[in-house]
Motif scaffolding. Structure first.
Motif, PDB file in Angstrom:
ATOM      1  N   CYS A  55      58.007  48.248  37.778  1.00 41.66           N
ATOM      2  CA  CYS A  55      56.721  48.898  37.483  1.00 41.66           C
ATOM      3  C   CYS A  55      56.488  50.178  38.280  1.00 41.66           C
ATOM      4  O   CYS A  55      57.298  50.604  39.092  1.00 41.66           O
ATOM      5  CB  CYS A  55      55.609  47.903  37.773  1.00 41.66           C
ATOM      6  SG  CYS A  55      55.483  47.530  39.541  1.00 41.66           S
ATOM      7  N   GLN A  56      55.293  50.742  38.068  1.00 37.53           N
ATOM      8  CA  GLN A  56      54.926  52.000  38.742  1.00 37.53           C
ATOM      9  C   GLN A  56      54.760  51.835  40.247  1.00 37.53           C
ATOM     10  O   GLN A  56      54.866  52.792  40.997  1.00 37.53           O
ATOM     11  CB  GLN A  56      53.611  52.491  38.159  1.00 37.53           C
ATOM     12  CG  GLN A  56      53.614  52.507  36.679  1.00 37.53           C
ATOM     13  CD  GLN A  56      53.078  53.813  36.133  1.00 37.53           C
ATOM     14  OE1 GLN A  56      52.968  54.787  36.850  1.00 37.53           O
ATOM     15  NE2 GLN A  56      52.741  53.823  34.862  1.00 37.53           N
ATOM     16  N   MET A  57      54.444  50.616  40.679  1.00 35.35           N
ATOM     17  CA  MET A  57      54.339  50.346  42.132  1.00 35.35           C
ATOM     18  C   MET A  57      55.699  50.567  42.772  1.00 35.35           C
ATOM     19  O   MET A  57      55.823  51.151  43.832  1.00 35.35           O
ATOM     20  CB  MET A  57      54.018  48.877  42.389  1.00 35.35           C
ATOM     21  CG  MET A  57      52.709  48.478  41.963  1.00 35.35           C
ATOM     22  SD  MET A  57      51.590  48.830  43.296  1.00 35.35           S
ATOM     23  CE  MET A  57      50.211  47.987  42.657  1.00 35.35           C
ATOM     24  N   ASN A  58      56.717  50.029  42.092  1.00 34.58           N
ATOM     25  CA  ASN A  58      58.070  50.197  42.608  1.00 34.58           C
ATOM     26  C   ASN A  58      58.476  51.663  42.594  1.00 34.58           C
ATOM     27  O   ASN A  58      59.136  52.135  43.513  1.00 34.58           O
ATOM     28  CB  ASN A  58      59.063  49.380  41.768  1.00 34.58           C
ATOM     29  CG  ASN A  58      59.421  48.078  42.434  1.00 34.58           C
ATOM     30  OD1 ASN A  58      58.735  47.634  43.354  1.00 34.58           O
ATOM     31  ND2 ASN A  58      60.505  47.467  42.000  1.00 34.58           N
ATOM     32  N   ALA A  59      58.075  52.368  41.531  1.00 33.61           N
ATOM     33  CA  ALA A  59      58.415  53.796  41.446  1.00 33.61           C
ATOM     34  C   ALA A  59      57.810  54.526  42.646  1.00 33.61           C
ATOM     35  O   ALA A  59      58.450  55.364  43.280  1.00 33.61           O
ATOM     36  CB  ALA A  59      57.909  54.370  40.132  1.00 33.61           C
ATOM     37  N   ARG A  60      56.565  54.172  42.966  1.00 36.61           N
ATOM     38  CA  ARG A  60      55.900  54.808  44.109  1.00 36.61           C
ATOM     39  C   ARG A  60      56.610  54.429  45.414  1.00 36.61           C
ATOM     40  O   ARG A  60      56.819  55.263  46.291  1.00 36.61           O
ATOM     41  CB  ARG A  60      54.430  54.389  44.140  1.00 36.61           C
ATOM     42  CG  ARG A  60      53.633  54.990  45.267  1.00 36.61           C
ATOM     43  CD  ARG A  60      53.403  56.474  45.068  1.00 36.61           C
ATOM     44  NE  ARG A  60      52.732  57.098  46.196  1.00 36.61           N
ATOM     45  CZ  ARG A  60      53.076  58.263  46.719  1.00 36.61           C
ATOM     46  NH1 ARG A  60      54.085  58.947  46.237  1.00 36.61           N
ATOM     47  NH2 ARG A  60      52.407  58.768  47.735  1.00 36.61           N
ATOM     48  N   ASP A  61      57.003  53.162  45.539  1.00 39.97           N
ATOM     49  CA  ASP A  61      57.736  52.734  46.742  1.00 39.97           C
ATOM     50  C   ASP A  61      59.038  53.520  46.886  1.00 39.97           C
ATOM     51  O   ASP A  61      59.428  53.895  47.989  1.00 39.97           O
ATOM     52  CB  ASP A  61      58.063  51.232  46.679  1.00 39.97           C
ATOM     53  CG  ASP A  61      56.847  50.370  47.011  1.00 39.97           C
ATOM     54  OD1 ASP A  61      55.838  50.921  47.476  1.00 39.97           O
ATOM     55  OD2 ASP A  61      56.921  49.139  46.806  1.00 39.97           O
ATOM     56  N   SER A  62      59.701  53.769  45.755  1.00 37.39           N
ATOM     57  CA  SER A  62      60.960  54.522  45.825  1.00 37.39           C
ATOM     58  C   SER A  62      60.724  55.944  46.307  1.00 37.39           C
ATOM     59  O   SER A  62      61.586  56.530  46.968  1.00 37.39           O
ATOM     60  CB  SER A  62      61.643  54.559  44.456  1.00 37.39           C
ATOM     61  OG  SER A  62      62.067  53.269  44.116  1.00 37.39           O
ATOM     62  N   GLU A  63      59.563  56.495  45.984  1.00 40.61           N
ATOM     63  CA  GLU A  63      59.257  57.844  46.482  1.00 40.61           C
ATOM     64  C   GLU A  63      59.120  57.821  48.004  1.00 40.61           C
ATOM     65  O   GLU A  63      59.455  58.781  48.687  1.00 40.61           O
ATOM     66  CB  GLU A  63      57.975  58.378  45.842  1.00 40.61           C
ATOM     67  CG  GLU A  63      58.144  58.667  44.354  1.00 40.61           C
ATOM     68  CD  GLU A  63      56.914  59.291  43.708  1.00 40.61           C
ATOM     69  OE1 GLU A  63      57.032  59.750  42.568  1.00 40.61           O
ATOM     70  OE2 GLU A  63      55.822  59.305  44.331  1.00 40.61           O
ATOM     71  N   LYS A  64      58.636  56.700  48.529  1.00 45.75           N
ATOM     72  CA  LYS A  64      58.519  56.578  49.994  1.00 45.75           C
ATOM     73  C   LYS A  64      59.913  56.478  50.619  1.00 45.75           C
ATOM     74  O   LYS A  64      60.194  57.110  51.640  1.00 45.75           O
ATOM     75  CB  LYS A  64      57.665  55.374  50.379  1.00 45.75           C
ATOM     76  CG  LYS A  64      56.216  55.563  49.971  1.00 45.75           C
ATOM     77  CD  LYS A  64      55.356  54.353  50.282  1.00 45.75           C
ATOM     78  CE  LYS A  64      53.979  54.540  49.659  1.00 45.75           C
ATOM     79  NZ  LYS A  64      53.222  53.302  49.563  1.00 45.75           N
ATOM     80  N   LEU A  65      60.792  55.699  49.988  1.00 47.95           N
ATOM     81  CA  LEU A  65      62.170  55.595  50.500  1.00 47.95           C
ATOM     82  C   LEU A  65      62.832  56.975  50.488  1.00 47.95           C
ATOM     83  O   LEU A  65      63.484  57.370  51.453  1.00 47.95           O
ATOM     84  CB  LEU A  65      62.992  54.631  49.634  1.00 47.95           C
ATOM     85  CG  LEU A  65      62.531  53.173  49.626  1.00 47.95           C
ATOM     86  CD1 LEU A  65      63.265  52.390  48.545  1.00 47.95           C
ATOM     87  CD2 LEU A  65      62.764  52.529  50.988  1.00 47.95           C
ATOM     88  N   ALA A  66      62.631  57.691  49.378  1.00 44.52           N
ATOM     89  CA  ALA A  66      63.232  59.024  49.260  1.00 44.52           C
ATOM     90  C   ALA A  66      62.674  59.955  50.335  1.00 44.52           C
ATOM     91  O   ALA A  66      63.415  60.740  50.934  1.00 44.52           O
ATOM     92  CB  ALA A  66      62.975  59.593  47.868  1.00 44.52           C
ATOM     93  N   GLY A  67      61.366  59.842  50.591  1.00 41.34           N
ATOM     94  CA  GLY A  67      60.740  60.692  51.618  1.00 41.34           C
ATOM     95  C   GLY A  67      61.361  60.448  52.978  1.00 41.34           C
ATOM     96  O   GLY A  67      61.665  61.382  53.724  1.00 41.34           O
ATOM     97  N   ILE A  68      61.600  59.185  53.310  1.00 40.61           N
ATOM     98  CA  ILE A  68      62.198  58.839  54.605  1.00 40.61           C
ATOM     99  C   ILE A  68      63.633  59.366  54.657  1.00 40.61           C
ATOM    100  O   ILE A  68      64.057  59.978  55.646  1.00 40.61           O
ATOM    101  CB  ILE A  68      62.143  57.309  54.836  1.00 40.61           C
ATOM    102  CG1 ILE A  68      60.679  56.857  54.942  1.00 40.61           C
ATOM    103  CG2 ILE A  68      62.933  56.915  56.091  1.00 40.61           C
ATOM    104  CD1 ILE A  68      60.462  55.352  54.942  1.00 40.61           C
ATOM    105  N   LEU A  69      64.377  59.160  53.579  1.00 34.79           N
ATOM    106  CA  LEU A  69      65.775  59.610  53.574  1.00 34.79           C
ATOM    107  C   LEU A  69      65.876  61.134  53.708  1.00 34.79           C
ATOM    108  O   LEU A  69      66.767  61.649  54.383  1.00 34.79           O
ATOM    109  CB  LEU A  69      66.470  59.143  52.284  1.00 34.79           C
ATOM    110  CG  LEU A  69      66.810  57.660  52.296  1.00 34.79           C
ATOM    111  CD1 LEU A  69      67.139  57.161  50.898  1.00 34.79           C
ATOM    112  CD2 LEU A  69      67.978  57.376  53.241  1.00 34.79           C
ATOM    113  N   GLU A  70      64.948  61.844  53.082  1.00 33.56           N
ATOM    114  CA  GLU A  70      64.978  63.303  53.219  1.00 33.56           C
ATOM    115  C   GLU A  70      64.632  63.718  54.640  1.00 33.56           C
ATOM    116  O   GLU A  70      65.228  64.639  55.192  1.00 33.56           O
ATOM    117  CB  GLU A  70      64.063  63.952  52.191  1.00 33.56           C
ATOM    118  CG  GLU A  70      64.767  63.939  50.840  1.00 33.56           C
ATOM    119  CD  GLU A  70      63.910  64.358  49.667  1.00 33.56           C
ATOM    120  OE1 GLU A  70      62.771  64.820  49.871  1.00 33.56           O
ATOM    121  OE2 GLU A  70      64.393  64.214  48.528  1.00 33.56           O
ATOM    122  N   CYS A  71      63.687  63.001  55.241  1.00 27.45           N
ATOM    123  CA  CYS A  71      63.331  63.285  56.638  1.00 27.45           C
ATOM    124  C   CYS A  71      64.522  63.112  57.578  1.00 27.45           C
ATOM    125  O   CYS A  71      64.619  63.784  58.588  1.00 27.45           O
ATOM    126  CB  CYS A  71      62.247  62.326  57.108  1.00 27.45           C
ATOM    127  SG  CYS A  71      60.625  62.933  56.849  1.00 27.45           S
TER     128      CYS A  71
END
Ligand code: 5AD
Ligand code: SF4
Length: 482
Positions: A55-71
């Motif tokens: 779902c969209q919750m997971n999509a949002r969570d993945s954006e957080k993972l991506a944000g951390i990985l980019e950091c």
């Protein structure tokens, strides 16, 4: 948000701070050192790939993972094969979601044999199920990192632990009452964003595993939500999608309780924000106050996703949905009276234990009465640990399939008729992308969530434009910009 953290000021030789999010920034600084070394070894920036299921919750969570990985120094790969770090953010709402993950893991194992620095992480709802983690431990030992839904904010800490110890890290929490703010995230679209307003679910619909894997309902403080949206708007966002399993019960557990309708009123005041969407609404909690706020609003999109699940009162009771067929229909009537142009969508399950042909006919009757713009239709999937899994009267697969086919064709023929109703009108559209198949066309989304394709220039992406809807093609329109 990602460039707010000054990593040069973090001393990784000291003990990690105990408070969040400072603790995670400390571990991000640690991870950065490892990633820099990998970068030197590879002679290029290491790449990550996230695959989101569900779902969209997971999509949002993945954006957080991506944000951390980019950091920490990774860049996003366009294909899984190119990645040095692959993360699957899993879903377990239906069994076929689980099967897809196991299938993909086989491929990843082969990839890891060829590329031995490849890191593989699994997270999300499926990891909250003990039998899944057991199976992974036994048969998928190449996985480097496993965590769940409650400790996603600790991703950097867990990764640092993996990088320093070289061991497999498995960390699953049963539940949490904590919400950690200010974790970096990377948006998929510059002009629109999901915003979590609450986590978890307290409804315990008898077929559903979500309350077990996402935990008890927790609402974010309104000030944190408003601050996040203001920052998003500053950063170019014009549309937000407020996310929660049951947004209509937002705020009930806050120290100073606040209704969802009140939250919407506050969000609406944010200057520069043009569109507000939300999902999902539980019919039992949809208030008159919400209908009133929606019908006066100029920013809240005229779209409501209102899961029906079943049209049979008998089955609804066994599902623990806490409304009857009649109450649902009355609610729809009330909403339509206030907003005749509102588009309604829904979720329907067929083949719930004990469902008879008569119950199924009730479902067909409701969809014919409501005439949804579209409906997500599901075959009941037995989820271990839910009350419905041990109910008598599990329906044989061929009967479920037959009802599913009949439901789908009814839903489709209604939505074909309903979706064309705006033909020849002018609608405001948020331009989202260049059309996948024809680069001379742009693709935009109307307030009611339908897509429109029209000739235009890519410089319009991210803006709201007026489009005349020339022709309806079932689930989308062809139009011209006016
Ligand atoms: N089987 C089939 N569908 C389910 N859903 C939730 N749990 C199950 C299940 N066990 C559907 C519901 C829900 C949507 C997100 O998924 O319709 O609204
Ligand atoms: Fe599952 Fe019901 Fe909660 Fe939705 S409201 S997440 S269907 S338990």
């Amino acid at each position: 948000m990602n460039d707010k953290i000054d990593f040069s000021r973090i001393d990784c030789t000291k003990e990690p701070p105990l408070e969040e999010p400072a603790r995670q920034y400390y571990y991000m600084a640690k991870c950065r050192r490892h990633v820099r070394k990998l970068e030197q070894k590879l002679g290029r920036r290491p790449l990550f790939f996230t695959q989101t299921f569900g779902c969209q919750m997971n999509a949002r969570d993945s954006e957080k993972l991506a944000g951390i990985l980019e950091c920490i120094g990774y860049a996003e790969a366009s294909k899984e094969e190119d990645a040095d770090f692959v993360i699957y953010n899993t879903c377990t709402v239906r069994e076929n979601a689980n099967q897809r993950v196991y299938g993909r893991l086989g491929q990843l194992n082969r990839m890891k044999k060829k590329k031995n620095h490849l890191l593989v992480a699994l997270c999300g709802c499926m990891m909250q199920e003990p039998h899944v983690v057991e199976k992974l431990k036994q048969s998928y030992r190449f996985v480097d990192l496993i965590f769940g839904t409650h400790n996603l904010y600790r991703f950097a800490e867990l990764l640092a632990c993996r990088l320093e110890s070289g061991r497999t890290i498995i960390d699953i929490w049963k539940d949490t009452d904590k919400i950690v703010e200010e974790i970096p995230s990377d948006r998929k679209f510059p002009f629109k964003s999901g915003v979590n307003i609450m986590f978890g679910c307290n409804n315990f619909c008898s077929y559903c595993i979500v309350p077990y894997v996402r935990g008890r309902e927790r609402s974010r403080n309104p000030e944190d939500i408003l601050r996040e949206i203001r920052a998003l708007v500053q950063d170019g966002v014009v549309e937000v999608m407020l996310l929660g399993q049951n947004v209509n019960s937002y705020g009930k557990t806050l120290k100073e309780p606040m209704s969802f309708a009140k939250l919407l009123t506050e969000i609406e005041r944010i200057e520069g924000l043009r569109r507000i969407r939300f999902m999902t609404s539980h019919p039992k909690d949809l208030s008159d106050e919400l209908i009133d706020v929606m019908s006066r609003s100029t920013k809240i999109c005229r779209h409501l996703h209102l899961p029906l699940q079943s049209g049979s009162t008998r089955i609804l009771e066994k599902m623990n949905r806490r409304y009857t067929k009649e109450q649902y229909l009355e609610l729809v009537e009330k909403i339509r009276r206030a907003m005749p142009d509102l588009s309604l969508t829904t979720d329907i399950i067929v083949g719930f234990p004990g469902e008879t042909e008569e119950d199924f006919q009730d479902t067909l009757e409701v969809i014919k009465k409501v005439r949804y713009d579209s409906a997500f239709t599901f075959q009941y999937s037995r989820r271990t640990g839910t009350p419905a899994a041990s109910m008598e009267g599990q329906i044989p697969p061929e009967i479920v399939k037959d009802r599913f086919d009949r439901l789908l064709s009814a839903v489709q023929s209604i939505s074909n008729e309903v979706c064309g109703r705006d033909t020849k009108t002018i609608q405001e559209v948020l331009v989202e992308s260049v059309n996948d198949h024809d680069p001379s066309l742009l693709t935009g989304r109307m307030g009611n969530n339908l897509l429109v394709h029209f000739p235009g220039d890519a410089s319009c992406i991210g803006t709201l434009v007026n489009v005349k809807l020339e022709e309806c093609k079932g689930f989308y329109y062809l139009g011209t910009q006016v």
